[in-house]
Design a protein around this motif. Structure first.
Motif, mmCIF file in Angstrom:
data_model
loop_
_atom_site.group_PDB
_atom_site.id
_atom_site.type_symbol
_atom_site.label_atom_id
_atom_site.label_comp_id
_atom_site.label_asym_id
_atom_site.label_seq_id
_atom_site.Cartn_x
_atom_site.Cartn_y
_atom_site.Cartn_z
ATOM 1 N N GLY A 44 -11.033 -8.793 -0.514
ATOM 2 C CA GLY A 44 -11.044 -7.374 -0.168
ATOM 3 C C GLY A 44 -9.693 -6.693 -0.201
ATOM 4 O O GLY A 44 -9.597 -5.502 0.085
ATOM 5 N N GLY A 45 -8.622 -7.388 -0.545
ATOM 6 C CA GLY A 45 -7.304 -6.762 -0.623
ATOM 7 C C GLY A 45 -7.201 -5.822 -1.817
ATOM 8 O O GLY A 45 -7.901 -5.987 -2.822
ATOM 9 N N LYS A 46 -6.335 -4.838 -1.694
ATOM 10 C CA LYS A 46 -6.188 -3.843 -2.759
ATOM 11 C C LYS A 46 -4.746 -3.355 -2.811
ATOM 12 O O LYS A 46 -4.101 -3.207 -1.775
ATOM 13 N N ARG A 47 -4.230 -3.134 -4.044
ATOM 14 C CA ARG A 47 -2.900 -2.562 -4.234
ATOM 15 C C ARG A 47 -3.045 -1.378 -5.173
ATOM 16 O O ARG A 47 -3.782 -1.447 -6.148
ATOM 17 N N TRP A 48 -2.317 -0.291 -4.870
ATOM 18 C CA TRP A 48 -2.378 0.887 -5.713
ATOM 19 C C TRP A 48 -1.092 1.674 -5.619
ATOM 20 O O TRP A 48 -0.260 1.422 -4.748
ATOM 21 N N VAL A 49 -0.944 2.628 -6.535
ATOM 22 C CA VAL A 49 0.191 3.544 -6.532
ATOM 23 C C VAL A 49 -0.347 4.929 -6.224
ATOM 24 O O VAL A 49 -1.350 5.357 -6.818
ATOM 25 N N THR A 50 0.279 5.617 -5.282
ATOM 26 C CA THR A 50 -0.172 6.963 -4.937
ATOM 27 C C THR A 50 0.310 7.952 -5.988
ATOM 28 O O THR A 50 1.305 7.716 -6.672
ATOM 29 N N THR A 51 -0.413 9.048 -6.098
ATOM 30 C CA THR A 51 -0.003 10.110 -7.014
ATOM 31 C C THR A 51 0.730 11.165 -6.195
ATOM 32 O O THR A 51 0.697 11.154 -4.976
ATOM 33 N N GLY A 52 1.376 12.077 -6.861
ATOM 34 C CA GLY A 52 2.086 13.143 -6.166
ATOM 35 C C GLY A 52 3.532 13.191 -6.595
ATOM 36 O O GLY A 52 3.955 12.512 -7.535
ATOM 37 N N SER A 53 4.315 13.997 -5.874
ATOM 38 C CA SER A 53 5.712 14.195 -6.259
ATOM 39 C C SER A 53 6.578 12.971 -5.969
ATOM 40 O O SER A 53 7.584 12.748 -6.631
ATOM 41 N N ASP A 54 6.213 12.168 -4.973
ATOM 42 C CA ASP A 54 6.985 10.967 -4.627
ATOM 43 C C ASP A 54 6.027 9.783 -4.502
ATOM 44 O O ASP A 54 5.644 9.387 -3.406
ATOM 45 N N PRO A 55 5.608 9.174 -5.641
ATOM 46 C CA PRO A 55 4.618 8.089 -5.597
ATOM 47 C C PRO A 55 5.108 6.896 -4.775
ATOM 48 O O PRO A 55 6.290 6.593 -4.739
ATOM 49 N N SER A 56 4.164 6.230 -4.139
ATOM 50 C CA SER A 56 4.451 5.038 -3.341
ATOM 51 C C SER A 56 3.507 3.924 -3.758
ATOM 52 O O SER A 56 2.380 4.181 -4.177
ATOM 53 N N LYS A 57 3.975 2.680 -3.636
ATOM 54 C CA LYS A 57 3.117 1.521 -3.870
ATOM 55 C C LYS A 57 2.527 1.140 -2.515
ATOM 56 O O LYS A 57 3.248 0.996 -1.535
ATOM 57 N N MET A 58 1.214 0.959 -2.466
ATOM 58 C CA MET A 58 0.517 0.693 -1.214
ATOM 59 C C MET A 58 -0.275 -0.608 -1.334
ATOM 60 O O MET A 58 -0.737 -0.959 -2.418
ATOM 61 N N ILE A 59 -0.446 -1.288 -0.204
ATOM 62 C CA ILE A 59 -1.259 -2.498 -0.146
ATOM 63 C C ILE A 59 -2.150 -2.410 1.083
ATOM 64 O O ILE A 59 -1.695 -2.014 2.159
ATOM 65 N N SER A 60 -3.406 -2.793 0.932
ATOM 66 C CA SER A 60 -4.271 -2.932 2.100
ATOM 67 C C SER A 60 -4.873 -4.330 2.044
ATOM 68 O O SER A 60 -5.289 -4.799 0.976
ATOM 69 N N LEU A 61 -4.885 -5.015 3.170
ATOM 70 C CA LEU A 61 -5.419 -6.368 3.277
ATOM 71 C C LEU A 61 -6.612 -6.332 4.222
ATOM 72 O O LEU A 61 -6.659 -5.528 5.143
#
Length: 167
Positions: A44-61
């Protein structure tokens, strides 16, 4: 066959224009996705990059509350989601592996890998002329302190015996 329509609540933004007495509605669920480059793993873990003016790399476990080992669930997901990411500098060694820490010297012992790592810190402003003597002092300190470590002796004996004993 008759289909029955059901009411659905939808979040969105409503606008009222008093000039021509009209009301408009824009639902949120029709907006472009805020997540790109989405990667998922077992558990069920997931990693993604946010969109927008200052993208961030995110992880949820994710781990079930009933899991026998939630920590292991999180670690395996984290490792799967970050296997393509390399640290710019070495990650700090964990304190539970440290066998020596004194006088500018630290030594770690990883039983699972049969590896020893040591790091010496020398204040060059104090030892600018005798830095070689200070390095030698620290190496001698490692050689004197390690035999006093029971964990170190177990690993060395295990290696000498061909890895037959479990450490």
């Amino acid at each position: 066959m008759e289909t029955k329509e059901k009411k659905i609540k939808v979040r969105g933004t409503g606008t009222y224009d008093p000039a021509d007495n009209t009301f408009g509605f824009v639902p949120f669920n029709e907006a472009p996705s805020t997540q790109t480059d989405v990667k998922k793993c077992a558990g069920g873990g997931k990693r993604w990059v946010t969109t927008g003016s200052d993208p961030s790399k995110m992880i949820s476990l994710k781990s079930k509350e009933s899991s026998a080992d939630q920590y292991a669930d999180f670690v395996s997901q984290f490792n799967a989601l970050t296997k393509d990411l390399k640290p710019k500098k070495p990650v700090a060694m964990p304190d539970n592996l440290r066998v020596v820490k004194e006088q500018g010297l630290e030594c770690w012992l990883d039983d699972a890998k049969n590896e020893m790592t040591f790091r010496g810190t020398i204040d060059l402003s104090r030892h600018s002329r005798d830095w070689q003597a200070e390095v030698l002092r620290q190496v001698q300190l490692v050689v004197r302190r390690l035999p006093a470590s029971e964990r170190f002796n177990k690993v060395i004996n295990n290696i000498k015996n061909g890895g037959l004993n479990y450490v």
